[in-house]
Every structure is written in C-alpha cells, then in structure tokens.
Design an enzyme around this catalytic site. Sequence first.
Site: not given
Length: 101
Positions: A24, A27
Amino acid sequence: MMESFSDILGSGDLVLVDFFATWCQPCRTMHPILEQVKQMAGDRVRIIKVDVDRMGTASQFYDIRSVPTLMMVRAGQVLWRQSGVVPAQQLVDTINLFASR
C-alpha cells in the site's frame, strides 16, 4: 517474553495502531509521519504497526476495510479511528487530547 497484541491494547497505555499493508503506497507515506509523531509525542503514546495481510484476525476483529487505518486505543477501548494518510500534527493533537484524560 513478547507481549501479545491483546496485551498491548488491553493495557492502560495510550496506543496508536497503524493497520497497514506492505503493498500500500499511502501506508508507506505514513511511515515517516509516524516516526515524526513518535519524536513529537514521546512517551505519551505507544505506536504499533499491524500488517493486515499477516494479522488477518485482528483486522477482521476491528473491521479494517481500507489501509492505512489508524486507531487510538486505551484499555481495550477504541477512542478514535481514521482511515487514510493523517498529518503528523493532527495525530499529535489527537494524542494530546486523549493523553490528558
């Protein structure tokens, strides 16, 4: 002895949980922000990272539907929750709000 996830969240400490995934991109954006937050907040908060792909049970329990999702927890109670990239100052302000209670 290593503390379990439930031991950490059940403690009286203020804990910031970062539910993330290695694949991600947002993230990855959160990682340096959390480093900055740790420096700014110091001992007022404990920051832990939970890989949703490796800890599926925890992710299901907290109904994590998107990553990153950040949660503030104390004594097993979810005090605050937000998905997406959160600016460092907003996180520190949130920590200060709950640390003073």
